[in-house]
Design a protein around this motif. Sequence first.
Motif, PDB file in Angstrom:
ATOM      1  N   GLU A   1       0.820  -1.237  -0.149  1.00 18.88           N
ATOM      2  CA  GLU A   1       0.071   0.090  -0.100  1.00 18.88           C
ATOM      3  C   GLU A   1       0.890   1.196  -0.156  1.00 18.88           C
TER       4      GLU A   1
ATOM      5  N   ASN B   1      -4.433   4.959  -1.954  1.00 16.18           N
ATOM      6  CA  ASN B   1      -5.587   5.674  -1.564  1.00 16.18           C
ATOM      7  C   ASN B   1      -6.129   6.786  -2.471  1.00 16.18           C
TER       8      ASN B   1
ATOM      9  N   GLU C   1      -7.918   2.181  -3.150  1.00 17.22           N
ATOM     10  CA  GLU C   1      -8.657   1.901  -1.915  1.00 17.22           C
ATOM     11  C   GLU C   1      -9.511   3.314  -1.699  1.00 17.22           C
TER      12      GLU C   1
ATOM     13  N   ASP D   1     -11.965   0.687   1.847  1.00 18.64           N
ATOM     14  CA  ASP D   1     -11.007   0.853   2.729  1.00 18.64           C
ATOM     15  C   ASP D   1     -11.909   1.188   4.207  1.00 18.64           C
TER      16      ASP D   1
ATOM     17  N   LYS E   1     -11.023  -4.068   3.070  1.00 20.75           N
ATOM     18  CA  LYS E   1     -10.002  -4.066   3.926  1.00 20.75           C
ATOM     19  C   LYS E   1     -11.048  -3.726   5.464  1.00 20.75           C
TER      20      LYS E   1
HETATM   21 CA    CA Z   1      -5.766   2.596   2.907  1.00 16.75          CA
END
Ligand code: CA
Length: 721
Positions: free
Chosen positions: A486, A545, A577, A607, A628
């Motif tokens: 990530e 993200n 995400e 997320d 997630k």
């Molecule tokens: Ca994240």
Amino acid sequence: MSVHPARIRRTSLLSTGELDRARVLDTLVNNLDGMAYRCLHDASWRMIFVSQGCLALTGYGPVELVQNATISWEDITHPLDRPRVRGQIDAAVRSGQRFTVDYRITTQAGQIKWVHERGIAVPDEQGELVIEGFIEDVTAQREMAQAQKEAELRYRSIFEHASEGIFQTSIDGRYLAANPALARLYGYASPAALMAGLDDIGTQLYVRSSQRERFRQLMAQQGEVLNFESEVYRQDGTRIWISENAHAVRDSEGQTLYYEGTVQDISERKRHQEELERQANHDMLTGLPNRILLDDRVEQGIARASRLGYYLTVVFIDLDNFKFINDSLGHGAGDELLKEIANRLRHCVRTSDTVARLGGDEFVLLLGDHFRASTVISQLRRVLAEIGRPVMLSGREFHVGASLGVAMYPADGEDPASLLKHADTAMYAAKNRGRNNFQFFTSELNRVADERLNLEAALRQAIERDEFEVHYQPKVDHRRRIVGVEALARWTHPEYGPISPDRFIPIAEETGLIVPLTTIILRRAFAAARDWNRRLPTPLHVAVNLSPRLFLSGDIVAHVASLLEEAQLPSSLVELEITETVFMGDSDSVVATLGDFKALGVQLAMDDFGTGYSALSYLRRFPLDIIKIDRSLVTGIEHEEEVAMIARAVISLGQSLRKTVVAEGVENQAQFDFLRYQGCHEFQGYLLSRPLPQAEMTRLLQAGGVLAAPARPASGFAPLA
Ligand code: CA
Ligand code: C2E
Ligand code: CA
């Protein structure tokens, strides 16, 4: 003065001792401005004696007049006046009275003069009736009087016909004079009716009785009032607004005798002004006071609170997720919602309190009369409950929350600006704390707000100067093999040192800087992923993200596509995400955007699942590949049954929906074992690795890409094969 020519004649015959007196009289008579005479009571007023003054008066000398030598007095008398003069003198003679008569004469030069004659008929020395008298020139006086009369008439006419009211009033408040316009203005039939009906101006006329006192004070101080505006009662009790211009009329010693001035009806202008003021001071949609009026009220509120010793409470209200309702249901529904909330707020406060709207979904309450914070708190609870009641919009029921920020005078600020600013700061804190709650201002909050402003400026510079780095945190499978990373933004400010994304990302979102910032991160992450994947036997996914803010601009998909192109990175290696706020907006356009991303070939991850609303419907509706599980559900998973239960449910839900389930924030072996046992697919957290700079990440991958378990303590969970 009456002179008796008979005596003059007589005294001239007297002895030397009295001769002087005769001469004095003679001198007097002959030096008078005017003409003394004795004449007969006949048809031509034949003169027997005239004094020297006749020359100046008529242009004829005594010799010419006596015995009508050149002209008779009847001829000198103006033809038009002759009958009247004769009539008056005849009447006086008959009754033995003195007479006075004014008339015109024609002088020797042909000039017309006005004369004033007084006289009396007396018997002469022989006993015959003669008239003795005095004639003087009054032309100048008459002209003056005439001019005065005309002037007066003119003034009178102005007074009578003026469209403004004109008055004279005594100091103690009675009318001495009033014109018809004033009577009309005040609704009386005539000036006389006005003067009779209004005998105490101070109490009968002015709506605010203190006005007359103010009027008198101004008069005493300045001798006049200009544009003195008051509301007054008309005779029928209705009210109008007037403007007076007046001055004090004083005697020679400076004592005020009375006041005089004019009155204008300004009701129309006032109404207009009030309407303009109302428009300028109120929000048109809800009818609530706006910012301008609010500032005023805060000012007054502070004055009152400091006098009476209570708190003045300023409450900033921001509706949670208003923007999403407005965007998805349209502005009509948004307006309805604001009106509804405005009404509810109005019902939550006392009439002496203020509800204002600053624009958008921002409202402010101004609460007075609280002596304890505890009563403020119970009122705020009521406000939250009221706002929280369901609202019907477009036939559907909605729940709207609000974040409230509270600042109290005097503790949190002593002027309107700082009170409002601090309430605003507290409101942001309430929002960050998770919405639908309230937060009191503290000086700590203030420090944070100041810092925020500094950060905002620093952030702009950082983007220009490229102060950002990207760190990568590995994600592993159940065998601890690295399957992805990530990308996480890192910012080290040259002066403040490292600044956490939790602090700068929200600021970037609010200021719009998130767009250039995301571009920087995407570019770096895509380039790194391309390099790693060139050397690796198995594919390595990179997750980035994406802020919900980016979904509001239409071209996010095209933008990501062009960056992939630029980096020469296959889209299948990329995960985006996204937090669930995205799904609460206009779902049709969100579904479309997510569909476009899917078509591009990238994977989508939800997320922070398990925080906030976590509606299951999102998972069904939107084309998501990965869930997630939020860190807060992982922390405590090993010893809190409730947390464990939720985590279990989320994992099995993900499995049944055929999504990849990732756990983040895995910090210890017990958590890892539990999650693995439940069937979680991927794991991320400090247990495995902290986020690493690119170079270190590269080394880790070159070393084989497996994150070895430390010497393991017994965890109580059976590891999967
Ligand atoms: Ca994240
Ligand atoms: P996130 O997306 O939930 O990212 C994971 C955060 O958890 C990261 O914090 C990471 O350092 C931290 N973390 C990872 N493992 C553990 C662990 O075992 N224990 C604990 N306590 N924390 C762990 P970080 O890097 O501070 O980022 C915070 C948040 O900032 C991120 O949360 C993400 O929402 C946002 N963010 C970071 N970088 C970006 C970015 O490039 N774009 C956007 N839009 N948001 C970003
Ligand atoms: Ca997260």
